[in-house]
Scaffold this motif. Structure first.
Motif, short mmCIF file in Angstrom:
data_model
loop_
_atom_site.label_atom_id
_atom_site.label_comp_id
_atom_site.label_asym_id
_atom_site.label_seq_id
_atom_site.Cartn_x
_atom_site.Cartn_y
_atom_site.Cartn_z
N LEU A 69 -22.27 -96.79 -52.69
CA LEU A 69 -22.82 -96.87 -51.33
C LEU A 69 -24.12 -96.08 -51.27
CD1 LEU A 69 -22.09 -97.95 -48.47
CD2 LEU A 69 -21.02 -95.74 -48.02
N VAL A 70 -25.13 -96.68 -50.65
CA VAL A 70 -26.42 -96.02 -50.48
C VAL A 70 -26.70 -95.88 -48.99
CG1 VAL A 70 -28.91 -96.21 -50.88
CG2 VAL A 70 -27.30 -96.94 -52.65
N GLY A 71 -27.05 -94.67 -48.57
CA GLY A 71 -27.30 -94.40 -47.17
C GLY A 71 -28.66 -94.87 -46.71
N PRO A 72 -28.97 -94.72 -45.43
CA PRO A 72 -30.23 -95.21 -44.88
C PRO A 72 -31.45 -94.49 -45.45
CG PRO A 72 -29.03 -93.89 -43.26
CD PRO A 72 -28.10 -94.13 -44.39
N ASP A 73 -31.28 -93.29 -45.99
CA ASP A 73 -32.41 -92.56 -46.56
C ASP A 73 -32.60 -92.85 -48.05
OD1 ASP A 73 -30.14 -91.33 -47.47
OD2 ASP A 73 -30.74 -89.29 -46.91
N GLY A 74 -31.79 -93.78 -48.60
CA GLY A 74 -31.93 -94.16 -50.00
C GLY A 74 -31.12 -93.33 -50.97
N THR A 75 -30.38 -92.35 -50.49
CA THR A 75 -29.57 -91.52 -51.37
C THR A 75 -28.15 -92.09 -51.46
OG1 THR A 75 -28.91 -90.08 -49.53
CG2 THR A 75 -30.87 -89.46 -50.78
N LYS A 76 -27.50 -91.85 -52.59
CA LYS A 76 -26.15 -92.36 -52.79
C LYS A 76 -25.13 -91.54 -52.00
CE LYS A 76 -26.89 -94.47 -57.30
NZ LYS A 76 -26.43 -94.57 -58.71
N VAL A 77 -24.21 -92.27 -51.37
CA VAL A 77 -23.14 -91.63 -50.61
C VAL A 77 -21.93 -91.47 -51.53
CG1 VAL A 77 -21.62 -91.84 -48.61
CG2 VAL A 77 -23.98 -92.70 -48.49
N PRO A 78 -21.35 -90.28 -51.61
CA PRO A 78 -20.19 -90.09 -52.47
C PRO A 78 -19.04 -91.03 -52.11
CG PRO A 78 -21.09 -87.98 -51.82
CD PRO A 78 -21.81 -89.01 -51.01
N VAL A 79 -18.49 -91.68 -53.12
CA VAL A 79 -17.37 -92.61 -52.95
C VAL A 79 -16.26 -92.21 -53.90
CG1 VAL A 79 -16.63 -95.03 -53.08
CG2 VAL A 79 -18.95 -94.47 -52.30
N GLY A 80 -15.04 -92.20 -53.43
CA GLY A 80 -13.90 -91.87 -54.29
C GLY A 80 -13.55 -93.01 -55.22
N GLN A 81 -12.74 -92.72 -56.23
CA GLN A 81 -12.31 -93.74 -57.19
C GLN A 81 -11.55 -94.84 -56.46
OE1 GLN A 81 -12.94 -94.18 -60.40
NE2 GLN A 81 -11.70 -96.02 -60.47
N PRO A 82 -12.02 -96.10 -56.53
CA PRO A 82 -11.33 -97.19 -55.82
C PRO A 82 -9.91 -97.40 -56.35
CG PRO A 82 -13.55 -97.84 -56.47
CD PRO A 82 -13.26 -96.56 -57.18
N THR A 83 -9.05 -97.86 -55.46
CA THR A 83 -7.66 -98.16 -55.80
C THR A 83 -7.33 -99.56 -55.31
OG1 THR A 83 -7.04 -95.82 -55.58
CG2 THR A 83 -5.26 -97.44 -55.54
N VAL A 84 -6.63 -100.33 -56.13
CA VAL A 84 -6.28 -101.71 -55.78
C VAL A 84 -4.85 -101.76 -55.26
CG1 VAL A 84 -6.00 -104.06 -56.63
CG2 VAL A 84 -7.88 -102.65 -57.47
N ALA A 85 -4.68 -102.44 -54.13
CA ALA A 85 -3.35 -102.64 -53.55
C ALA A 85 -3.09 -104.12 -53.39
CB ALA A 85 -3.26 -101.94 -52.19
N ASP A 86 -1.87 -104.55 -53.65
CA ASP A 86 -1.47 -105.95 -53.48
C ASP A 86 -2.28 -106.91 -54.35
OD1 ASP A 86 0.35 -105.06 -51.57
OD2 ASP A 86 -1.06 -105.35 -49.93
N GLY A 87 -2.93 -106.42 -55.39
CA GLY A 87 -3.63 -107.28 -56.32
C GLY A 87 -4.98 -107.79 -55.87
N SER A 88 -5.35 -107.58 -54.59
CA SER A 88 -6.62 -108.11 -54.12
C SER A 88 -7.34 -107.18 -53.14
CB SER A 88 -6.40 -109.47 -53.44
OG SER A 88 -5.54 -109.33 -52.33
N VAL A 89 -6.66 -106.16 -52.64
CA VAL A 89 -7.26 -105.23 -51.67
C VAL A 89 -7.74 -103.98 -52.40
CG1 VAL A 89 -6.92 -103.90 -49.57
CG2 VAL A 89 -5.71 -106.07 -49.88
#
Length: 201
Positions: A69-89
């Motif tokens: 994710l990149v914020g409006p000022d062009g800097t990256k927004v910290p994002v946690g490690q994604p997790t998959v639920a139900d095979g598609s979410v």
């Protein structure tokens, strides 16, 4: 007649290339299409939004999409490690969002192993209501937001923003068009030259 044959050959070549692109490229986008997202593309959410949710048509079992994710000022927004639920979410925690236009980029792996990278934007406003995670995400223990990885690392499995397989097909088709177009042009020029005939003495 010769010029007509060349035109027909050129049209047939372009037609074959069009079929090749349709066969080689369309399924890769169809079977991993983004069905829904929170925040949704073009939507407006509050700064208190703390979870990103992406719902895909199909994902390769055992794989986890990459999300940045990149914020409006062009800097990256910290994002946690994604997790998959139900095979598609796919669910991921984010740090407090900044007001303005944010850009979310995701890389997914299709069931055939092809990877694709896409992005969309959404608006964040102080006056808007923060969106809450769905039941699928609420039931997960999400990793705390961390600094996003570099863009070069995220693009290792992609070429020009496309999955490696799809990109190679497109590049090969472009090469065939360029070479074929050059040959047709050369033949057309040669065919247009007047043929000199010696006068009888």
């Amino acid at each position: 007649m010769r010029g007509l044959r060349l035109l027909r050959a050129s049209a047939a070549l372009l037609g074959c290339l069009g079929v090749l692109l349709l066969i080689g490229g369309t399924p890769a986008y169809a079977h991993t299409a983004l069905k829904d997202a929170t925040p949704a593309p073009g939507s407006t959410v509050g700064t208190g939004t703390s979870v990103i949710e992406l719902i895909f048509a199909q994902l390769k079992p055992g794989t986890t999409p990459k999300v940045s994710l990149v914020g409006p000022d062009g800097t990256k927004v910290p994002v946690g490690q994604p997790t998959v639920a139900d095979g598609s979410v796919t669910c991921a925690a984010v740090s407090p969002l900044q007001a303005g236009v944010n850009t979310l980029t995701y890389t997914v792996t299709a069931t055939d192993g092809d990877t694709q990278t896409n992005a969309f934007q959404f608006q964040v406003a102080d006056s808007a209501q923060a969106v809450t995670a769905s039941a699928a995400c609420k039931g997960l223990t999400l990793s705390a937001p961390v600094a996003a990885t570099s863009a070069s690392t995220e693009a290792d499995d992609t070429i020009l923003g496309l999955g490696r397989t799809t990109a190679l097909i497109v590049l090969a088709a472009i090469a065939v068009v360029v070479v074929g177009g050059g040959l047709v042009a050369v033949r057309a020029v040669r065919g247009a030259r007047p043929t000199g005939r010696r006068k009888a003495v």
